[in-house]
Enzyme design. Structure first.
Site, PDB file in Angstrom:
ATOM      1  CG  HIS A 339      -7.606   6.154   7.346  1.00 49.21           C
ATOM      2  ND1 HIS A 339      -7.147   5.884   8.612  1.00 49.21           N
ATOM      3  CD2 HIS A 339      -6.514   6.148   6.552  1.00 49.21           C
ATOM      4  CE1 HIS A 339      -5.839   5.721   8.579  1.00 49.21           C
ATOM      5  NE2 HIS A 339      -5.421   5.878   7.333  1.00 49.21           N
ATOM      6  CD  GLU A 340      -6.668   5.215   2.716  1.00 50.61           C
ATOM      7  OE1 GLU A 340      -5.755   6.054   2.617  1.00 50.61           O
ATOM      8  OE2 GLU A 340      -6.476   4.074   3.150  1.00 50.61           O
ATOM      9  CG  HIS A 343      -3.787  10.022   4.833  1.00 53.29           C
ATOM     10  ND1 HIS A 343      -2.778  10.246   5.743  1.00 53.29           N
ATOM     11  CD2 HIS A 343      -4.282   8.794   5.124  1.00 53.29           C
ATOM     12  CE1 HIS A 343      -2.666   9.207   6.546  1.00 53.29           C
ATOM     13  NE2 HIS A 343      -3.570   8.305   6.194  1.00 53.29           N
ATOM     14  CD  GLU A 363      -1.761   6.049   9.072  1.00 56.26           C
ATOM     15  OE1 GLU A 363      -2.570   5.206   9.492  1.00 56.26           O
ATOM     16  OE2 GLU A 363      -1.759   6.448   7.896  1.00 56.26           O
ATOM     17  CG  HIS A 426       0.247   2.314   9.860  1.00 58.19           C
ATOM     18  ND1 HIS A 426       1.371   2.218   9.069  1.00 58.19           N
ATOM     19  CD2 HIS A 426      -0.726   2.831   9.077  1.00 58.19           C
ATOM     20  CE1 HIS A 426       1.082   2.643   7.854  1.00 58.19           C
ATOM     21  NE2 HIS A 426      -0.184   3.029   7.829  1.00 58.19           N
TER      22      HIS A 426
END
Length: 524
Positions: A339-340, A343, A363, A426
């Site tokens: 996920h991170e 980004h 997101e 989110h």
């Protein structure tokens, strides 16, 4: 109500303009140009000849962000735009040509960027003060620079103001605020350091293989096979730390599988970074987050009882907290790493602005690719699923998000509506997450890898999935080829249909399923 983990720094540096006829690309970008594609000069010529399609005139310049070519020679060049030397926020575009440079179309974030004057009526100092007042953190600096704001509505001269500071727990905090340079009103704003509550109880992967480096008689958690990615102990220091103590070991056996051993969390973080790198490399041919072969830094044991995990473009690093030990453990699971790091990929490609529907799509993109990291890593400790953050929850903690039915978290949207963009990003991400699940697995009740799902549709239709591999391929191509900074869910649908056509053909089962899945979440 739980809020999900994620910290990311969205790059907001001004882009210097160059004359359109002399648009250049860096060596790293040029290397992505496949031999069958059109030359950059021909793409630039096509862009000039068809400038009316995206409002190009003699006061504007383009700079090249990336170049890519398909096997058939179709070429896709992503440009950023300036107007009279000022960066245009929302002026980015992707030009598509055939192998000879023949025009095939353009995807532009905005088609009108002209303003009547570049002389501000509001002083920079006034804009800096106005922007600083919008912050809900302790401000250390507020730095304005002139730009053209074209994200929505008519283009306007604005003070693009970067506000930086420190949050309530000492974590880095920041936002970009656009102050109208004629009236002094705030036009728009979004976070550049996004800190949200996270959860984690990784340390469940069992025995894994790590790529380490032998140096000076000891082993280091430095992965030379993945761009020199390194894992460091932040020593529970400041949540704004950008460096820590590099992990070393005498016998190349790391951790004990228990959180009482400081190496154990490092093992999970290090493995997650490698799994994410491998996913992007083997699936899409992407060589690292920025496609430049450079690995990122991971910092574990950040802060004290910090229930968070983060990505920052500024330090090109990830930070992982230890959790509170009551509801959440260390935040170092596979889907967090995926996920991170995603980004960073989004920032390097479409640059989806972290606000409104584009922020929800940002997101959701991270959730989608974090899910795919789980599936492709194929570990027994954390098999693939459509739950986000389930492995690091302890006590009464549960998954942060449910992709089959996002509203199960009590706040996320299952279906698109006119008001979805007003939700926290989110929660507006639920639309994209639901779409991805339906496109992958279809609607209705089923059990996958031991997890029960029951995904509804917003139009009472029945959707047949095409599998997560095809669904993520369509998503990634849309992200890197068609989406721009202001893409909303309607634009995401258009981009994914174009991607499905490119990959599988118009009228294919994959194309039809993409259309059906978007309709099933209310985007027609």
């Amino acid at each position: 109500m739980k809020k999900s983990f994620i910290t990311t720094t969205i790059a907001t540096a001004a882009i210097a303009g160059t004359a359109l006829a002399t648009v250049a690309t860096s060596g790293a970008q040029a290397a992505t140009q496949s031999p069958p594609g059109a030359s950059l000069d021909r793409v630039v010529a096509a862009a000039k000849a068809h400038g009316a399609a995206f409002g190009l005139d003699g006061d504007q310049a383009l700079t090249t962000r990336s170049v890519a070519a398909d096997k058939d020679g179709t070429t896709h060049v992503r440009f950023d735009r300036t107007f009279k030397g000022l960066p245009v926020v929302g002026g980015d575009l992707v030009v598509h040509t055939d192998r000879s440079g023949g025009w095939k179309g353009v995807d532009a974030a905005a088609t009108s960027v002209r303003i009547s004057s570049t002389t501000p009526a509001v002083a920079a100092a006034t804009a800096a003060t106005t922007a600083a007042r919008t912050a809900d953190f302790t401000v250390s600096r507020s730095t304005p620079s002139l730009a053209v704001y074209a994200m929505e509505g008519p283009a306007r001269l604005a003070w693009k103001t970067q506000v930086d500071g420190v949050g309530a727990h000492g974590e880095p905090a920041g936002k970009v605020v656009f102050v109208d340079a004629r009236t002094g009103s705030v036009l728009d704003q979004w976070a550049t350091e996004i800190n949200d509550a996270g959860t984690g109880n990784s340390l469940y992967l069992g025995t894994v293989t790590l790529q380490t480096t032998l140096s000076g008689g000891s082993y280091q958690l430095v992965d030379g096979t993945r761009g020199g990615a390194r894992t460091e102990d932040a020593n529970n220091g400041s949540t704004s730390s950008t460096t820590g103590t590099l992990y070393t070991d005498a016998d190349n056996v790391w951790g004990t599988g228990s959180s009482t051993n400081r190496q154990s969390a490092a093992v999970d973080a290090d493995f997650g970074v490698g799994a994410t790198w491998d996913f992007y490399k083997s699936t899409f041919g992407r060589n690292g987050i920025k496609n430049d072969g450079k690995g990122a830094r991971s910092l574990v044991h950040v802060g004290t009882n910090w229930v968070n995990a983060s990505w920052s473009d500024t330090c090109f690093c990830m930070r992982y907290g230890d959790g509170d030990g009551v509801s959440y453990g260390p935040l170092v699971s596979l889907d967090v790493a995926g996920h991170e790091m995603t980004h960073g990929v989004t920032s390097a490609t479409a640059g989806l602005a972290y606000r409104r529907e584009s922020g929800g799509l940002n997101e959701s993109t991270s959730d989608v690719m974090g899910t795919m990291v789980e599936y492709t890593a194929n570990t027994s400790g954390d098999p693939g699923d459509y739950l986000i953050g389930e492995r690091f929850a302890i006590g009464s903690g549960g998954p942060l998000r449910y992709m089959d039915k996002p509203s199960r978290d009590g706040a996320s949207a299952d279906c698109w509506s006119k008001t979805v963009g007003s939700l926290d990003v989110h929660y507006s991400s639920g639309v994209g997450n639901h779409l991805f699940y339906l496109l992958s697995e279809g609607s209705g009740a089923k059990t996958l890898n031991g997890v029960s799902y029951n995904s509804p549709t917003c139009n009472s239709s029945a959707v047949t999935g095409i599998g997560h591999d095809a669904a993520s391929a369509i998503w990634y191509r849309a992200l890197t080829t068609y989406w721009t900074s202001s893409t909303n869910y309607a634009g995401a649908r258009t981009g994914m249909l174009s991607a499905a056509k490119d990959l599988y053909g118009s009228g294919s089962a994959q194309y039809n399923a993409t259309a059906a899945a978007w309709s099933a979440v209310g985007v027609n």
